[in-house]
Design a protein around this motif. Sequence first.
Motif, short mmCIF file in Angstrom:
data_model
loop_
_atom_site.label_atom_id
_atom_site.label_comp_id
_atom_site.label_asym_id
_atom_site.label_seq_id
_atom_site.Cartn_x
_atom_site.Cartn_y
_atom_site.Cartn_z
N GLY A 43 -17.00 -29.54 -3.84
CA GLY A 43 -17.53 -30.53 -4.76
C GLY A 43 -18.91 -30.14 -5.26
N CYS B 183 -12.83 -32.06 -14.87
CA CYS B 183 -11.73 -32.63 -14.10
C CYS B 183 -10.56 -33.01 -15.01
CB CYS B 183 -12.20 -33.86 -13.33
SG CYS B 183 -13.27 -33.53 -11.91
N TYR C 246 -10.97 -36.97 -11.58
CA TYR C 246 -12.34 -37.47 -11.62
C TYR C 246 -12.49 -38.83 -10.93
CZ TYR C 246 -16.87 -39.09 -13.27
OH TYR C 246 -18.16 -39.59 -13.32
N PHE D 32 -12.00 -38.23 -7.08
CA PHE D 32 -13.00 -37.39 -6.43
C PHE D 32 -14.40 -37.97 -6.56
CE2 PHE D 32 -10.06 -33.50 -7.30
CZ PHE D 32 -9.19 -33.97 -6.32
N LYS D 33 -14.65 -38.73 -7.63
CA LYS D 33 -15.94 -39.42 -7.77
C LYS D 33 -16.07 -40.49 -6.69
CE LYS D 33 -18.65 -42.17 -11.10
NZ LYS D 33 -18.66 -43.47 -10.39
N ILE E 75 -18.58 -35.18 -7.49
CA ILE E 75 -17.22 -35.20 -6.98
C ILE E 75 -17.17 -34.54 -5.61
CG2 ILE E 75 -16.06 -35.25 -9.22
CD1 ILE E 75 -15.58 -32.19 -8.87
#
Length: 283
Positions: free
Chosen positions: A137, A161, A169, A172-173, A194
């Motif tokens: 990340g 992403c 996105y 993972f955010k 992320i």
Amino acid sequence: MYTLDDQQTAAQTWFRTLRDTICSALETLEDEGTGPGPAGRFQRTAWDRPDASGGHGGGGVMSVLKGRVFEKAGVNISTVHGEFSPDFAKQINGAGEDPRFFATGISLVIHPCNPLVPAIHMNTRFLVTTKRWFGGGVDLNPALPDDAQTAAFHAAVKAMCDSHDPAHYPAFKKWAEEYFWVPHRNRHRGVGGIFYDHLSSDWDKDFAFTRDVGNTFVDIYPRLVRERMHTPFTAEQRLAQLRYRGVYAEFNLVYDRGTTFGLKTGGNVDAILMSLPPEARWD
């Protein structure tokens, strides 16, 4: 002697190439700096990791720069292999039934001189046990957050992403928001980014995504640095930066998985703790 397969070789080669690209980009920024002293240059230090039997378990290279734009910038690569301890193996995907592992990756942390320039962290890695996957990340860590820079950073990461999978996105955010939370301070370490792990749907696609995490860093971070690196700052802003670095150090020492992994697998202690800032305040 440990023999790498084609996927392991490709990943290791990419991380080395990315290291060289990043170091060159940061040295260019040092050349553009106007602070006291000469432009900084990366100093590289190789290290070897002995395995449990006294043989060779891989190793890595530390690259550390101390200059007039970056108070400390570290870009480390490593490729290690061996066996996890029985207790630690139970915590690693696919290692409970077989403790043998291979890991290759890149990790960087940048602490700028100017408190108006954001610090940043990025790492990507490829791990092999009885399973194989990518993780990593990138996240922005300003001592004095700037809404425009935060928005530009997230826009770049989101665009990257979305070019791979629109689901990446938001997922993972959210993972980064949860991971980079500092419970004892009741705050996030930075302004997010992320974080992903156990990415193993399709090797070629997952490797392409992991490469683009690094490429996005190379694209967006120098732009953010150039926007602020020549802006004057006050003593109060410098103090705020040093206090923020204390929180950053606390997270890395208490909660960071990479720190734990490195120490549990016999990695180089100086490389593992490269992420710590050169100067911080607790008061």
